[in-house]
Scaffold this active site. Structure first.
Site, short mmCIF file in Angstrom:
data_model
loop_
_atom_site.label_atom_id
_atom_site.label_comp_id
_atom_site.label_asym_id
_atom_site.label_seq_id
_atom_site.Cartn_x
_atom_site.Cartn_y
_atom_site.Cartn_z
N GLU A 140 91.33 0.81 36.05
CA GLU A 140 91.86 1.78 37.01
C GLU A 140 91.34 1.40 38.39
OE1 GLU A 140 91.29 6.01 36.31
OE2 GLU A 140 91.99 6.50 38.33
N ASN A 152 96.24 5.15 41.36
CA ASN A 152 96.45 6.57 41.66
C ASN A 152 97.38 6.75 42.85
OD1 ASN A 152 94.39 8.09 39.88
ND2 ASN A 152 93.23 6.38 40.76
N GLU A 174 99.30 6.57 38.26
CA GLU A 174 98.69 7.83 37.83
C GLU A 174 98.99 8.92 38.84
OE1 GLU A 174 94.57 7.64 36.89
OE2 GLU A 174 94.83 5.92 35.54
N ASP A 222 97.67 12.26 35.17
CA ASP A 222 96.21 12.19 35.33
C ASP A 222 95.59 13.58 35.16
OD1 ASP A 222 93.84 10.92 35.79
OD2 ASP A 222 94.24 10.40 37.88
N GLU A 246 89.23 10.14 29.69
CA GLU A 246 88.46 9.81 30.89
C GLU A 246 87.04 10.33 30.78
OE1 GLU A 246 90.90 12.11 33.74
OE2 GLU A 246 91.23 10.17 34.68
O1 G Z 1 91.03 11.88 39.06
P1 G Z 1 90.76 10.55 38.50
O2 G Z 1 90.82 10.60 36.98
O3 G Z 1 91.58 9.43 39.01
O4 G Z 1 89.24 10.25 38.81
C1 G Z 1 88.50 9.20 38.40
C2 G Z 1 87.14 9.63 38.83
O5 G Z 1 86.25 9.71 37.73
C3 G Z 1 86.48 8.72 39.83
O6 G Z 1 85.85 9.54 40.73
C4 G Z 1 85.47 7.98 38.99
O7 G Z 1 84.41 7.48 39.78
C5 G Z 1 85.04 9.08 38.06
N1 G Z 1 84.42 8.63 36.80
C6 G Z 1 84.69 7.51 36.11
N2 G Z 1 83.98 7.44 34.96
C7 G Z 1 83.22 8.57 34.93
C8 G Z 1 82.27 9.09 34.00
O8 G Z 1 81.97 8.52 32.94
N3 G Z 1 81.73 10.29 34.31
C9 G Z 1 82.03 10.96 35.45
N4 G Z 1 81.43 12.14 35.67
N5 G Z 1 82.93 10.51 36.34
C10 G Z 1 83.52 9.32 36.10
O1 G Z 2 85.55 7.68 42.04
P1 G Z 2 86.37 8.62 42.32
O2 G Z 2 85.36 9.35 43.15
O3 G Z 2 86.90 7.34 42.82
O4 G Z 2 87.73 9.26 42.76
C1 G Z 2 87.85 10.59 43.22
C2 G Z 2 89.28 11.02 43.24
O5 G Z 2 90.03 10.24 44.17
C3 G Z 2 89.97 10.85 41.88
O6 G Z 2 90.67 12.03 41.61
C4 G Z 2 90.91 9.71 42.08
O7 G Z 2 92.10 9.93 41.35
C5 G Z 2 91.20 9.76 43.58
N1 G Z 2 91.51 8.44 44.09
C6 G Z 2 90.73 7.33 44.04
N2 G Z 2 91.38 6.28 44.58
C7 G Z 2 92.59 6.73 44.98
C8 G Z 2 93.73 6.13 45.61
O8 G Z 2 93.78 4.94 45.89
N3 G Z 2 94.79 6.93 45.88
C9 G Z 2 94.80 8.25 45.58
N4 G Z 2 95.88 8.96 45.88
N5 G Z 2 93.77 8.85 44.96
C10 G Z 2 92.67 8.11 44.68
MN MN Z 3 92.98 8.54 37.86
#
Ligand code: G
Ligand code: G
Ligand code: MN
Length: 525
Positions: A36, A91, A123, A153, A210
Site C-alpha cells: 500500500e 489511496n 482504495e 477502505d 488492516e
Molecule cells: O486509512 P488507511 O487504511 O489507508 O490507513 C493506513 C494507516 O494505517 C496508515 O496510517 C498506516 O501508517 C497505519 N498502519 C499501518 N499498519 C498499522 C498497524 O499495524 N497498526 C496501526 N495502529 N496502524 C497501522
Molecule cells: O500512515 P498513515 O498515517 O499513512 O495514513 C493516514 C491516513 O492518510 C490514512 O487514512 C490513509 O488512507 C491516508 N493517506 C495516506 N496516503 C494517502 C494518499 O496518498 N492519498 C490519500 N487520499 N490519502 C492518503
Molecule cells: Mn488505505
C-alpha cells in the site's frame, strides 16, 4: 497544526512529498503480494507533517490532485515493484473520485512509467463516500475499465457501508484496523470481522485485514478465512530504497510465528467460520459414521446428522426444535440423567447402553454414548453435544484397526530396513526394533540423541551436521556412518526426507537406515 496553500506549494517545489510502501501479505504462507502506498511529507530538520493533517488540508485547498499525482508518479517509478509482478494499492480521496478527468490523468502517469494498471488497486475510504454516488460510480467504472481494482477502505467504520458496496464496483474490502486490533479480546469485534470475511466471500471480494500487530490476530484471521493482511506485524511502511530488501525476504520469515504450537489446539468456532467452511463441516457432520447432534438447554434438537436420524428411525427434519422426550420417548428415561449431568457441566464419555427393541420394529442395539457440555465464550453451558456409536460397528472397526496394526508391525519386523522418525530438533522419536537387534542398544536408550552413542566416534559430527543441514534447508538426508557391533564396524547408510508443515517448516523427518556393503560405500564416496 495549520497548513496553508503556500506551505503545500513550497513543499511540492522542494520535493518534500514522497511515498512509503507497506507490505501486503498472504496470511497463511507469508508470501508478499504487494504494497500500500502512503503519502509522507518531510519538512525541515527531518520533521514530518502527518498525513491526517496534510491530506485533508490539500483536499480543502484544491491541491489534492496535484499531490496525489506526485505521489503516484513516484510510486510507479519504484522499479523493484514495477519490475516485479507485485500489486500496488493507492489511496484516493473522495473528492478525487468526483473528478471526471482523474481516470485519464492516472492512465497517462501509468503509461509514462509503464506501470500496468491491472496491478493497481484504488482504495476509497467509505467515511468520505457520502454524497454524489452517481458521479463517483462513473469515475469508478472508468478506472475499472482501465484495469484498476477497487477497494473499500476502513470497511465497517462508515455509516452506509452496505449502500456503498452495492453502488460501486468493488473488488476488495479492507477490514478496518479497529476491529482487527480488538478481535482477540472482544467477541463483538470477532463477530464483525467474521461477518465481513463471509460477506467478502459471498460477494466474491477479497478481504484484506488492516492493522495486524500480533501473531494471534494473523492466526485468527487466517482460520476465519481471510487471505490477506497488512500491519506492523508484517512490516511498517518503508521508503522506496528499502523495498528491494522487503521483496527479498523469504516468505517463511514473514509468516514466522503465526502457526504457533498453540494453533494445534485451536478449534474452529462454528459461529465464526465463513460459509464455505461451514458447508464443508456440514458434509463431514453428515458423513460421519457416528450419530451426532446438538441439544439446547431445553433438550431440544438444534442440529443433527443423517446418521443419528437413521439410528432414531425418525427423519432428520422431525427432530429439529423438538425435545428428546418427544422424538424418542422409549429411550429418553434411560438417557435423561446423563443429559442433565452434561447440562450441569460434566462431560460424559464411553457410556455403553443397550436400547430395547422398539415397537416400530428396530431390533435391540448396543450403543456407546458421549455427552459433552458445550460452553459459550463466557464458559456457560449452552447445550450438549451428543455422539452415538453403534457398538457393533465399533467392534468391527476396532478389529480392523488391530489387524492393520498387526500387519504394520509384521511388515516392520520383517523389513531389513530400520525405519526412524526425527522431530524438528533432530531427535529420534521413533524407530523400528531392529535397531536393538543390530546394536544391542535398547529402544528406550536409542531415543533422543541416545542412538549417537552407537556410532563410531569419528562419524558422529558428520551425521549430526547432515541432520541439521536437512532441517535448515528442508532437503533430504543421505549420510553414511559406522556402528560398533561386538568390536566390529558395520557401515550403515541412512536416508530420509523431511515433512513440512503449512508454513514450510520441518515438522518431522522420516527415514530408513540399512546396512551397506563397505565396497559400495567406497564407490559412493
Ligand atoms: O486509512 P488507511 O487504511 O489507508 O490507513 C493506513 C494507516 O494505517 C496508515 O496510517 C498506516 O501508517 C497505519 N498502519 C499501518 N499498519 C498499522 C498497524 O499495524 N497498526 C496501526 N495502529 N496502524 C497501522
Ligand atoms: O500512515 P498513515 O498515517 O499513512 O495514513 C493516514 C491516513 O492518510 C490514512 O487514512 C490513509 O488512507 C491516508 N493517506 C495516506 N496516503 C494517502 C494518499 O496518498 N492519498 C490519500 N487520499 N490519502 C492518503
Ligand atoms: Mn488505505
Amino acid at each position: 497544526m495549520r497548513v496553508s496553500e503556500a506551505d503545500i506549494l513550497r513543499g511540492i517545489e522542494r520535493d518534500e512529498f514522497f511515498p512509503v510502501f507497506q507490505p501486503i501479505v498472504a496470511l497463511g504462507a507469508g508470501e508478499l503480494v504487494g504494497f500500500e502506498v502512503l503519502a509522507r511529507w518531510r519538512v525541515e530538520n527531518d520533521q514530518f507533517v502527518p498525513p491526517d493533517i496534510f491530506i485533508p488540508a490539500a483536499e480543502n485547498l484544491g491541491l489534492i490532485n496535484r499531490l496525489s499525482n506526485i505521489i503516484l508518479a513516484q510510486a510507479f517509478a519504484c522499479t523493484p515493484i514495477s519490475n516485479s509482478n507485485l500489486a500496488l494499492s493507492f489511496n484516493l480521496s473522495t473528492t478525487q473520485l468526483l473528478d471526471a478527468q482523474l481516470p485519464t490523468k492516472m492512465d497517462s502517469i501509468a503509461r509514462e512509467y509503464r506501470f500496468p494498471l491491472n496491478r493497481l488497486t484504488i482504495e476509497i475510504t467509505e467515511t468520505a463516500l457520502v454524497d454524489d454516488l452517481d458521479r463517483a460510480s462513473e469515475v469508478a467504472s472508468a478506472l475499472k475499465s482501465l484495469g484498476c481494482r477497487l477497494a473499500l477502505d476502513d470497511f465497517g467504520t462508515g455509516y452506509s457501508s452496505m449502500k456503498h458496496l452495492h453502488s460501486l464496483p468493488f473488488d476488495e474490502l479492507k477490514i478496518d484496523r479497529s476491529f482487527v486490533q480488538s478481535m482477540t479480546e472482544k467477541r463483538e469485534s470477532r463477530k464483525i470481522v467474521a461477518s465481513v470475511i463471509s460477506l467478502g466471500h459471498s460477494l466474491e471480494l477479497s478481504a484484506v485485514a488492516e492493522g495486524i500487530e500480533k501473531p494471534e490476530q494473523a492466526e485468527m484471521l487466517f482460520w476465519m478465512g481471510c487471505n490477506l493482511g497488512q500491519g506492523w506485524f508484517y512490516g511498517p511502511p518503508v521508503a522506496a530504497s528499502e523495498v528491494t530488501e522487503i521483496i527479498a525476504e523469504p516468505a517463511r520469515q514473514r509468516s514466522r510465528a503465526i502457526f504457533s504450537s498453540k494453533s494445534a489446539n485451536q478449534s474452529l468456532s462454528l459461529e465464526t467460520v465463513p460459509a464455505h467452511r461451514l458447508a464443508q463441516l456440514q458434509a463431514i457432520y453428515d458423513g460421519a459414521p457416528v450419530g451426532l447432534c446438538f441439544l439446547d438447554r431445553q433438550m431440544r434438537y438444534v442440529s443433527l446428522n443423517q446418521q443419528l436420524a437413521r439410528m432414531n428411525n425418525v427423519p432428520a427434519a422431525e427432530h429439529i426444535g423438538r425435545t428428546v422426550a418427544e422424538v424418542i420417548p422409549e429411550i429418553f428415561p434411560l438417557i435423561e440423567p446423563y443429559i442433565r449431568r452434561a447440562l450441569a457441566g460434566e462431560p460424559i464419555s464411553h457410556l455403553e447402553l443397550t436400547k430395547p427393541a422398539s415397537a416400530s420394529g428396530s431390533p435391540a442395539q448396543t450403543v456407546i454414548l458421549s455427552y459433552q457440555p458445550v460452553r459459550d465464550e463466557m464458559g456457560d453451558v449452552v447445550g450438549v453435544s451428543v455422539a452415538i456409536t453403534d457398538a457393533t460397528v465399533r467392534k468391527g472397526m476396532e478389529e480392523a484397526l488391530r489387524n492393520t496394526e498387526d500387519h504394520c508391525r509384521n511388515l516392520m519386523s520383517l523389513n531389513p530396513h530400520i525405519l526412524w522418525v526425527l522431530n524438528a530438533r533432530g531427535e529420534v522419536i521413533d524407530a523400528s526394533p531392529q535397531w536393538q537387534q543390530l546394536t544391542g542398544q535398547s529402544m528406550e536408550d536409542a531415543m533422543g540423541n541416545g542412538w549417537l552413542g552407537c556410532l563410531h566416534r569419528d562419524d558422529v559430527d558428520s551425521t549430526v551436521s547432515a541432520i541439521q543441514r536437512s532441517i535448515a534447508s528442508r532437503a533430504s538426508i543421505d549420510v553414511m556412518y559406522r556402528i560398533r557391533d561386538n568390536g566390529r564396524c558395520k557401515w550403515m547408510r541412512s536416508r530420509g526426507a523431511p515433512r513440512l508443515d503449512q508454513c514450510g517448516e520441518v515438522e518431522m523427518i522420516y527415514g530408513i537406515v540399512e546396512e551397506i556393503d563397505p565396497r559400495l560405500h567406497a564407490i559412493a564416496r
